[in-house]
Scaffold this motif. Structure first.
Motif, short mmCIF file in Angstrom:
data_model
loop_
_atom_site.label_atom_id
_atom_site.label_comp_id
_atom_site.label_asym_id
_atom_site.label_seq_id
_atom_site.Cartn_x
_atom_site.Cartn_y
_atom_site.Cartn_z
N ASN A 47 18.46 59.85 75.95
CA ASN A 47 18.90 58.44 75.98
C ASN A 47 20.01 58.20 76.99
OD1 ASN A 47 17.12 57.73 73.96
ND2 ASN A 47 18.58 58.19 72.33
N LYS A 48 20.52 59.26 77.60
CA LYS A 48 21.66 59.16 78.51
C LYS A 48 21.20 58.83 79.94
CE LYS A 48 24.66 60.98 75.51
NZ LYS A 48 25.90 60.52 75.08
N ILE A 49 21.97 57.99 80.60
CA ILE A 49 21.70 57.61 81.98
C ILE A 49 22.70 58.33 82.88
CG2 ILE A 49 21.67 55.71 83.64
CD1 ILE A 49 20.98 53.85 81.30
N HIS A 50 22.19 58.96 83.93
CA HIS A 50 23.03 59.68 84.89
C HIS A 50 22.72 59.19 86.30
CE1 HIS A 50 23.07 62.31 81.38
NE2 HIS A 50 24.23 62.76 81.83
N ILE A 51 23.71 59.33 87.17
CA ILE A 51 23.56 58.99 88.59
C ILE A 51 23.89 60.25 89.38
CG2 ILE A 51 24.38 57.54 90.48
CD1 ILE A 51 25.19 55.47 88.37
N SER A 52 23.03 60.58 90.35
CA SER A 52 23.29 61.77 91.15
C SER A 52 24.42 61.51 92.13
CB SER A 52 22.02 62.19 91.91
OG SER A 52 21.75 61.28 92.95
N ARG A 53 25.06 62.58 92.53
CA ARG A 53 26.15 62.51 93.51
C ARG A 53 25.65 61.89 94.81
NH1 ARG A 53 30.92 65.12 94.50
NH2 ARG A 53 31.38 65.54 96.68
N ILE A 54 24.47 62.31 95.26
CA ILE A 54 23.90 61.79 96.51
C ILE A 54 23.66 60.29 96.42
CG2 ILE A 54 21.85 61.89 98.00
CD1 ILE A 54 21.71 64.91 97.24
N GLU A 55 23.13 59.83 95.30
CA GLU A 55 22.86 58.40 95.11
C GLU A 55 24.15 57.60 95.07
OE1 GLU A 55 20.91 54.73 94.42
OE2 GLU A 55 20.39 56.59 95.42
N LEU A 56 25.16 58.13 94.43
CA LEU A 56 26.45 57.45 94.36
C LEU A 56 27.07 57.32 95.75
CD1 LEU A 56 28.35 56.12 92.37
CD2 LEU A 56 29.38 58.35 91.95
N ILE A 57 27.02 58.39 96.52
CA ILE A 57 27.55 58.35 97.88
C ILE A 57 26.75 57.38 98.73
CG2 ILE A 57 27.85 59.71 100.00
CD1 ILE A 57 28.60 62.09 98.17
N ARG A 58 25.42 57.38 98.59
CA ARG A 58 24.57 56.46 99.35
C ARG A 58 24.95 55.02 99.06
NH1 ARG A 58 21.25 52.70 98.62
NH2 ARG A 58 21.22 53.06 96.39
N TYR A 59 25.11 54.70 97.78
CA TYR A 59 25.45 53.33 97.40
C TYR A 59 26.83 52.93 97.94
CZ TYR A 59 26.67 49.24 94.73
OH TYR A 59 27.07 47.97 94.39
N LEU A 60 27.80 53.82 97.81
CA LEU A 60 29.15 53.51 98.28
C LEU A 60 29.18 53.31 99.80
CD1 LEU A 60 31.17 55.99 96.06
CD2 LEU A 60 31.13 53.49 95.87
N GLU A 61 28.48 54.17 100.54
CA GLU A 61 28.45 54.03 102.00
C GLU A 61 27.76 52.74 102.42
OE1 GLU A 61 26.72 57.72 103.35
OE2 GLU A 61 28.69 58.71 103.38
N LYS A 62 26.68 52.40 101.73
CA LYS A 62 25.94 51.18 102.04
C LYS A 62 26.80 49.93 101.81
CE LYS A 62 22.10 48.45 100.33
NZ LYS A 62 21.27 48.25 99.16
N ASN A 63 27.69 49.98 100.83
CA ASN A 63 28.48 48.81 100.46
C ASN A 63 29.93 48.87 100.91
OD1 ASN A 63 26.65 47.05 98.74
ND2 ASN A 63 26.25 49.10 97.97
N THR A 64 30.22 49.78 101.82
CA THR A 64 31.58 49.86 102.37
C THR A 64 31.65 49.05 103.65
OG1 THR A 64 31.94 52.06 101.44
CG2 THR A 64 33.33 51.42 103.30
N ILE A 65 32.64 48.20 103.72
CA ILE A 65 32.88 47.39 104.92
C ILE A 65 34.08 48.01 105.63
CG2 ILE A 65 33.48 45.12 105.83
CD1 ILE A 65 32.19 44.00 103.23
N GLU A 66 33.86 48.50 106.85
CA GLU A 66 34.94 49.15 107.57
C GLU A 66 35.96 48.13 108.07
OE1 GLU A 66 33.90 52.10 110.47
OE2 GLU A 66 32.03 52.53 109.44
N ALA A 67 37.22 48.55 108.04
CA ALA A 67 38.30 47.69 108.52
C ALA A 67 38.33 47.72 110.05
CB ALA A 67 39.63 48.19 107.97
N THR A 68 38.67 46.60 110.62
CA THR A 68 38.81 46.53 112.07
C THR A 68 40.28 46.43 112.41
OG1 THR A 68 38.56 44.14 112.02
CG2 THR A 68 36.57 45.43 112.41
#
Length: 69
Positions: A47-68
């Protein structure tokens, strides 16, 4: 400068939703919404939901806006 999430995240293969929240990344409620919208890939063990390390990194990189400068 690009954030290196691989260095920031604790070394683990899978994270429970609660663990991700305890790290301070994403709240459980928000992760459940992202899962429902199929923006996060999950692994169910019983019944437990887990997120893989790779998936978490993928999501964070996709949603990171770099500062200029």
């Amino acid at each position: 400068m690009k954030t290196n999430y691989d260095e920031l995240l604790p070394k683990a293969i899978l994270y429970s939703l609660r663990t991700v929240e305890e790290i301070g990344l994403i709240k459980v409620d928000m992760m459940k919404k992202l899962i429902a919208k199929r923006e996060l890939e999950i692994i169910k063990i019983g019944n437990k939901i887990h997120i893989s390390r790779i998936e978490l990194i993928r999501y964070l990189e996709k949603n990171t806006i770099e500062a200029t400068n």
